[in-house]
Design a protein around this motif. Structure first.
Motif, short mmCIF file in Angstrom:
data_model
loop_
_atom_site.label_atom_id
_atom_site.label_comp_id
_atom_site.label_asym_id
_atom_site.label_seq_id
_atom_site.Cartn_x
_atom_site.Cartn_y
_atom_site.Cartn_z
N GLN A 36 -2.48 -8.51 -8.08
CA GLN A 36 -3.96 -8.38 -7.96
C GLN A 36 -4.31 -7.03 -7.41
N ASN A 37 -5.34 -6.08 -8.14
CA ASN A 37 -5.43 -4.89 -7.69
C ASN A 37 -7.03 -4.81 -7.26
N GLU A 38 -7.20 -4.55 -5.84
CA GLU A 38 -8.69 -4.43 -5.34
C GLU A 38 -8.99 -3.22 -4.94
N SER A 39 -7.97 -2.04 -5.47
CA SER A 39 -8.26 -0.67 -4.93
C SER A 39 -7.90 0.05 -6.09
N ASP A 40 -6.80 1.05 -5.83
CA ASP A 40 -6.50 2.05 -6.97
C ASP A 40 -4.92 1.76 -7.19
N LEU A 41 -4.49 1.36 -8.26
CA LEU A 41 -3.12 0.81 -8.68
C LEU A 41 -2.82 1.74 -9.64
N THR A 42 -1.36 2.36 -9.61
CA THR A 42 -0.81 3.01 -10.44
C THR A 42 0.67 2.32 -10.39
N LEU A 43 1.09 1.77 -11.70
CA LEU A 43 2.33 1.11 -11.99
C LEU A 43 3.19 1.90 -12.91
N ASN A 44 4.34 2.44 -12.61
CA ASN A 44 5.32 2.98 -13.50
C ASN A 44 6.63 2.13 -13.72
N ILE A 45 6.79 1.94 -15.10
CA ILE A 45 8.10 1.31 -15.21
C ILE A 45 8.78 2.05 -16.26
N THR A 46 10.24 2.40 -15.75
CA THR A 46 11.09 3.11 -16.71
C THR A 46 12.30 2.26 -16.75
N PRO A 83 -4.80 1.96 -1.81
CA PRO A 83 -4.22 2.53 -3.21
C PRO A 83 -2.59 2.29 -2.95
N ALA A 84 -2.18 2.12 -4.07
CA ALA A 84 -0.63 1.95 -4.15
C ALA A 84 -0.14 2.35 -5.47
N PHE A 85 1.10 3.03 -5.32
CA PHE A 85 1.90 3.75 -6.46
C PHE A 85 3.25 2.85 -6.34
N LEU A 86 3.28 2.03 -7.45
CA LEU A 86 4.54 1.48 -7.53
C LEU A 86 5.37 1.74 -8.69
N ARG A 87 6.81 2.21 -8.47
CA ARG A 87 7.51 2.45 -9.49
C ARG A 87 8.77 1.72 -9.78
N PHE A 88 8.92 1.40 -10.86
CA PHE A 88 10.49 0.67 -11.06
C PHE A 88 11.21 1.30 -12.09
N PHE A 89 12.41 1.41 -11.64
CA PHE A 89 13.52 2.25 -12.71
C PHE A 89 14.79 1.03 -12.73
N ILE A 90 14.90 0.55 -14.05
CA ILE A 90 15.62 -0.13 -14.21
C ILE A 90 16.89 0.15 -15.17
N GLU A 91 18.01 0.12 -14.66
CA GLU A 91 19.05 0.67 -15.44
C GLU A 91 20.11 -0.61 -15.86
N ASN A 92 20.30 -0.79 -17.27
CA ASN A 92 21.26 -1.77 -17.83
C ASN A 92 22.40 -0.86 -18.25
N ALA A 93 23.52 -0.85 -17.59
CA ALA A 93 24.54 0.11 -18.12
C ALA A 93 25.86 -0.92 -18.45
N GLY A 94 25.69 -2.30 -18.23
CA GLY A 94 26.78 -3.21 -18.66
C GLY A 94 26.51 -3.68 -19.99
N ALA A 110 1.11 -1.09 0.01
CA ALA A 110 -0.02 -0.04 0.06
C ALA A 110 0.95 1.07 0.10
N GLY A 111 0.45 2.31 -0.44
CA GLY A 111 1.20 3.49 -0.37
C GLY A 111 2.09 3.74 -1.66
N ASP A 112 3.13 4.50 -1.31
CA ASP A 112 4.32 4.61 -2.58
C ASP A 112 5.39 3.68 -2.32
N LYS A 113 6.00 2.85 -3.33
CA LYS A 113 7.00 1.85 -3.31
C LYS A 113 7.85 2.34 -4.49
N LYS A 114 8.96 2.55 -4.34
CA LYS A 114 9.79 2.90 -5.31
C LYS A 114 11.17 1.80 -5.42
#
Length: 232
Positions: A114-124, A91-102, A65-69
């Protein structure tokens, strides 16, 4: 890793696991050789320090729940995997930042929520070197009354030739959801080897439903069987 299979249905394999349960790092289930973990509030940074005979496998499971980065850095040659299996009842806001530098680094992710509320998923996902690969598939089961917003972008930077990206978003929705939005993107500044992105809504086909009904399943059992097939 039997616990992860029995409780979360997470398949494990020979790897260096970094395990998070309900958003909290579990050192007893993890093997941190050649990997650095930093946590600050709701932000987690995972960095591979040097090549290893075994790949890193990030496992992020439970309820949130809440913000996760989550920041994942792979600056070495070789594969990194992450498996995400979550539920959110608030409500949950989940953010993934993936860096392939090699050069020749590869990151493969499987996200199931499984979303039973409000979900924002952001993948960069950033390709920061030549010949890198980033492959992330996301599946969301949107329950009744839920609102789902899925955004994913793979960025192939300049002078990063021959990269491979595949970003996929998929959802199975109850008929009474509030809303769903999906936006997969590729931002390309160098010629890639592969650049795929997709978004889809899953539902059982008429032949599937008829087959399950003939087998004697009730409507509720058919719904559950289709959901299990989608999630697993």
């Amino acid at each position: 890793m039997k616990y992860l299979w029995e409780k979360f249905n997470i398949k494990t394999f020979p790897a260096r696991p970094a395990v998070f349960v309900d958003g909290v790092f579990d050192s007893e289930l993890s093997d941190m050789e050649n990997t650095k973990i930093q946590t600050s509030g709701d932000t987690v940074e995972i960095t591979v320090l040097k090549p290893d005979d075994l790949p890193v496998h990030i496992i992020y499971v439970g309820e949130i729940a809440g913000d996760k980065k989550i920041i994942i850095r792979n600056p070495v040659r070789g594969a990194l995997y992450f498996s995400v299996k979550l539920k959110n009842k608030s409500p949950a806001f989940l953010r993934f930042f993936i860096e392939n530098a090699g050069k020749y680094s590869e990151t493969r992710g499987d996200i199931v929520i499984q979303n039973e509320s409000d979900l924002t998923l952001n993948i960069t996902a950033d390709h920061l070197a030549e010949n890198t690969g980033i492959f992330v598939k996301t599946r969301v089961l949107a329950h009744g009354g839920s609102a789902t917003d899925l955004y994913a972008a793979a960025n192939v930077l300049a002078d990063c030739r021959n990269c491979e990206s595949d970003i996929g978003l998929s959802a199975m929705c109850a008929p009474d959801i509030k809303s769903i939005k999906m936006s997969p993107n590729q931002k390309i500044a160098s010629v890639p080897e592969l650049a795929e992105h997709s978004a889809s809504i899953y539902k059982g086909t008429k032949p599937q439903i008829e087959f399950l009904a003939i087998a004697g399943l009730s409507l509720g059992q058919i719904k559950q069987t289709l959901q299990d097939a989608f999630l697993n």
